[in-house]
Scaffold this motif. Structure first.
Motif, mmCIF file in Angstrom:
data_model
loop_
_atom_site.group_PDB
_atom_site.id
_atom_site.type_symbol
_atom_site.label_atom_id
_atom_site.label_comp_id
_atom_site.label_asym_id
_atom_site.label_seq_id
_atom_site.Cartn_x
_atom_site.Cartn_y
_atom_site.Cartn_z
ATOM 1 N N PRO A 196 5.597 -12.253 12.929
ATOM 2 C CA PRO A 196 6.404 -11.391 12.064
ATOM 3 C C PRO A 196 5.564 -10.385 11.289
ATOM 4 C CG PRO A 196 6.176 -13.555 11.098
ATOM 5 C CD PRO A 196 5.556 -13.630 12.460
ATOM 6 N N VAL A 197 6.253 -9.383 10.782
ATOM 7 C CA VAL A 197 5.683 -8.365 9.903
ATOM 8 C C VAL A 197 6.318 -8.584 8.527
ATOM 9 C CG1 VAL A 197 5.586 -5.878 9.424
ATOM 10 C CG2 VAL A 197 5.317 -6.734 11.777
ATOM 11 N N THR A 198 5.509 -8.469 7.484
ATOM 12 C CA THR A 198 6.002 -8.707 6.121
ATOM 13 C C THR A 198 5.843 -7.460 5.270
ATOM 14 O OG1 THR A 198 5.354 -11.028 6.291
ATOM 15 C CG2 THR A 198 5.773 -10.174 4.071
ATOM 16 N N LEU A 199 6.903 -7.090 4.571
ATOM 17 C CA LEU A 199 6.894 -6.005 3.583
ATOM 18 C C LEU A 199 6.937 -6.637 2.207
ATOM 19 C CD1 LEU A 199 7.297 -3.013 2.604
ATOM 20 C CD2 LEU A 199 9.757 -3.450 2.841
ATOM 21 N N ARG A 200 6.050 -6.195 1.330
ATOM 22 C CA ARG A 200 6.080 -6.670 -0.057
ATOM 23 C C ARG A 200 6.012 -5.462 -0.975
ATOM 24 N NH1 ARG A 200 2.206 -11.102 -2.991
ATOM 25 N NH2 ARG A 200 0.674 -9.451 -2.801
ATOM 26 N N LEU A 201 6.935 -5.382 -1.922
ATOM 27 C CA LEU A 201 6.990 -4.330 -2.927
ATOM 28 C C LEU A 201 6.610 -4.935 -4.271
ATOM 29 C CD1 LEU A 201 10.467 -2.904 -1.870
ATOM 30 C CD2 LEU A 201 8.222 -2.049 -1.169
ATOM 31 N N LEU A 202 5.678 -4.300 -4.975
ATOM 32 C CA LEU A 202 5.215 -4.802 -6.271
ATOM 33 C C LEU A 202 5.263 -3.661 -7.280
ATOM 34 C CD1 LEU A 202 2.842 -5.784 -3.921
ATOM 35 C CD2 LEU A 202 2.684 -7.472 -5.707
ATOM 36 N N VAL A 203 5.876 -3.901 -8.419
ATOM 37 C CA VAL A 203 5.973 -2.880 -9.462
ATOM 38 C C VAL A 203 5.392 -3.419 -10.756
ATOM 39 C CG1 VAL A 203 7.571 -1.543 -10.897
ATOM 40 C CG2 VAL A 203 7.989 -1.763 -8.466
ATOM 41 N N ASN A 204 4.580 -2.586 -11.416
ATOM 42 C CA ASN A 204 4.141 -2.871 -12.775
ATOM 43 C C ASN A 204 4.449 -1.633 -13.616
ATOM 44 O OD1 ASN A 204 2.018 -1.007 -12.453
ATOM 45 N ND2 ASN A 204 0.637 -2.581 -11.709
ATOM 46 N N GLU A 205 3.932 -1.571 -14.812
ATOM 47 C CA GLU A 205 4.257 -0.452 -15.699
ATOM 48 C C GLU A 205 3.731 0.880 -15.186
ATOM 49 O OE1 GLU A 205 2.974 -3.339 -16.849
ATOM 50 O OE2 GLU A 205 4.716 -4.119 -17.913
ATOM 51 N N ALA A 206 2.699 0.849 -14.339
ATOM 52 C CA ALA A 206 2.044 2.080 -13.919
ATOM 53 C C ALA A 206 2.343 2.508 -12.490
ATOM 54 C CB ALA A 206 0.533 1.941 -14.091
ATOM 55 N N SER A 207 2.692 1.568 -11.615
ATOM 56 C CA SER A 207 2.770 1.949 -10.210
ATOM 57 C C SER A 207 3.671 1.033 -9.385
ATOM 58 C CB SER A 207 1.369 1.966 -9.588
ATOM 59 O OG SER A 207 0.830 0.660 -9.571
ATOM 60 N N LEU A 208 3.996 1.541 -8.199
ATOM 61 C CA LEU A 208 4.655 0.783 -7.145
ATOM 62 C C LEU A 208 3.630 0.628 -6.030
ATOM 63 C CD1 LEU A 208 7.009 -0.317 -5.329
ATOM 64 C CD2 LEU A 208 7.459 2.080 -4.740
ATOM 65 N N VAL A 209 3.398 -0.606 -5.605
ATOM 66 C CA VAL A 209 2.503 -0.866 -4.486
ATOM 67 C C VAL A 209 3.353 -1.383 -3.328
ATOM 68 C CG1 VAL A 209 0.542 -2.206 -3.621
ATOM 69 C CG2 VAL A 209 0.539 -1.349 -5.981
ATOM 70 N N ILE A 210 3.172 -0.763 -2.177
ATOM 71 C CA ILE A 210 3.862 -1.157 -0.951
ATOM 72 C C ILE A 210 2.816 -1.811 -0.058
ATOM 73 C CG2 ILE A 210 5.103 -0.322 1.081
ATOM 74 C CD1 ILE A 210 5.822 2.167 -0.774
ATOM 75 N N GLU A 211 3.036 -3.067 0.275
ATOM 76 C CA GLU A 211 2.124 -3.792 1.159
ATOM 77 C C GLU A 211 2.860 -4.123 2.454
ATOM 78 O OE1 GLU A 211 -0.391 -6.327 -2.177
ATOM 79 O OE2 GLU A 211 1.025 -7.356 -0.860
ATOM 80 N N VAL A 212 2.174 -3.966 3.578
ATOM 81 C CA VAL A 212 2.713 -4.376 4.867
ATOM 82 C C VAL A 212 1.667 -5.257 5.535
ATOM 83 C CG1 VAL A 212 3.587 -3.646 7.104
ATOM 84 C CG2 VAL A 212 4.161 -2.332 5.057
ATOM 85 N N TRP A 213 2.067 -6.491 5.826
ATOM 86 C CA TRP A 213 1.187 -7.507 6.395
ATOM 87 C C TRP A 213 1.505 -7.702 7.870
ATOM 88 C CZ3 TRP A 213 -2.213 -10.515 3.273
ATOM 89 C CH2 TRP A 213 -2.118 -10.245 1.910
ATOM 90 N N ASP A 214 0.465 -7.830 8.686
ATOM 91 C CA ASP A 214 0.661 -8.188 10.086
ATOM 92 C C ASP A 214 -0.487 -9.079 10.542
ATOM 93 O OD1 ASP A 214 -1.481 -6.668 11.499
ATOM 94 O OD2 ASP A 214 -0.348 -4.908 10.885
ATOM 95 N N GLN A 215 -0.393 -9.567 11.762
ATOM 96 C CA GLN A 215 -1.396 -10.494 12.277
ATOM 97 C C GLN A 215 -2.193 -9.902 13.436
ATOM 98 O OE1 GLN A 215 0.135 -14.495 12.804
ATOM 99 N NE2 GLN A 215 1.604 -14.172 11.156
ATOM 100 N N SER A 216 -2.225 -8.600 13.547
ATOM 101 C CA SER A 216 -3.002 -7.960 14.598
ATOM 102 C C SER A 216 -4.493 -8.058 14.281
ATOM 103 C CB SER A 216 -2.614 -6.485 14.718
ATOM 104 O OG SER A 216 -3.508 -5.818 15.583
ATOM 105 N N PRO A 217 -5.321 -8.326 15.282
ATOM 106 C CA PRO A 217 -6.758 -8.371 15.047
ATOM 107 C C PRO A 217 -7.385 -6.977 14.944
ATOM 108 C CG PRO A 217 -6.312 -8.860 17.340
ATOM 109 C CD PRO A 217 -4.976 -8.729 16.644
ATOM 110 N N HIS A 218 -6.603 -5.924 15.146
ATOM 111 C CA HIS A 218 -7.122 -4.563 15.131
ATOM 112 C C HIS A 218 -6.935 -3.915 13.761
ATOM 113 C CE1 HIS A 218 -7.555 -4.973 19.412
ATOM 114 N NE2 HIS A 218 -6.282 -5.312 19.501
ATOM 115 N N ASP A 219 -7.961 -3.207 13.298
ATOM 116 C CA ASP A 219 -7.888 -2.494 12.033
ATOM 117 C C ASP A 219 -7.192 -1.147 12.238
ATOM 118 O OD1 ASP A 219 -9.157 -4.459 10.536
ATOM 119 O OD2 ASP A 219 -11.143 -3.692 11.024
ATOM 120 N N VAL A 220 -6.719 -0.582 11.145
ATOM 121 C CA VAL A 220 -6.085 0.738 11.197
ATOM 122 C C VAL A 220 -7.126 1.797 10.853
ATOM 123 C CG1 VAL A 220 -3.808 -0.129 10.598
ATOM 124 C CG2 VAL A 220 -5.306 0.663 8.798
ATOM 125 N N ALA A 221 -6.935 2.971 11.415
ATOM 126 C CA ALA A 221 -7.816 4.099 11.109
ATOM 127 C C ALA A 221 -7.038 5.387 11.347
ATOM 128 C CB ALA A 221 -9.057 4.069 11.991
#
Length: 148
Positions: A81-106
């Motif tokens: 599966p692919v996981t989306l996580r949204l995190l908010v604090n007083e200063a920002s919104l962070v969007i995280e996307v998790w996967d299990q691929s052994p390949h890095d992004v570039a």
């Protein structure tokens, strides 16, 4: 409005601002997952009362990041599966996307007629910061931060 590319790097822990809100959605790496991730993000950010223009930028970031993760995961034999996580604090919104691929992004250069290959360029243009962190041989998170 002038868009400047965000810096690529690791997301350091921020102790200066307290975490306020978190939402997580995990889906199978299917093409239909991408619109589900987008709809989830917009609905959650609207529920949290965040500005409409921020939600529009977040929707584009979610689309680009989850597309990359789904494309990387769908070719793996176990189709994790692919996981989306949204995190908010007083200063920002962070969007995280998790996967299990052994390949890095570039980031890569896309030709003028190419239909893909511009996703991370869009992420860099829209976000204040973005990055990729490997948390294990077969686990990584790609994240983007939007200032509130």
């Amino acid at each position: 409005m002038v868009l400047r590319p965000a810096k690529l790097g690791y997301m350091p822990a921020r102790s200066d601002t307290g975490l306020r809100l978190i939402s997580t959605l995990e889906l199978a790496p299917l093409p239909t997952a991408i619109p589900c991730f987008r709809l989830h993000a917009v609905a959650v950010l609207t529920e949290w009362g965040l500005p409409c223009d921020l939600a529009e930028d977040a929707e584009m970031l979610v689309s680009e990041l989850t597309t990359n993760a789904v494309d990387a995961s769908v070719v793996l034999p176990e189709r994790p599966p692919v996981t989306l996580r949204l995190l908010v604090n007083e200063a920002s919104l962070v969007i995280e996307v998790w996967d299990q691929s052994p390949h890095d992004v570039a980031p890569r250069e896309a030709g003028a007629d190419a239909e893909c290959g511009r996703g991370l360029v869009v992420v860099a243009a829209l976000s204040a910061r973005w990055g990729c962190k490997r948390t294990g041989h077969r686990r990584k998170v790609v994240w983007a931060e939007l200032a509130l």
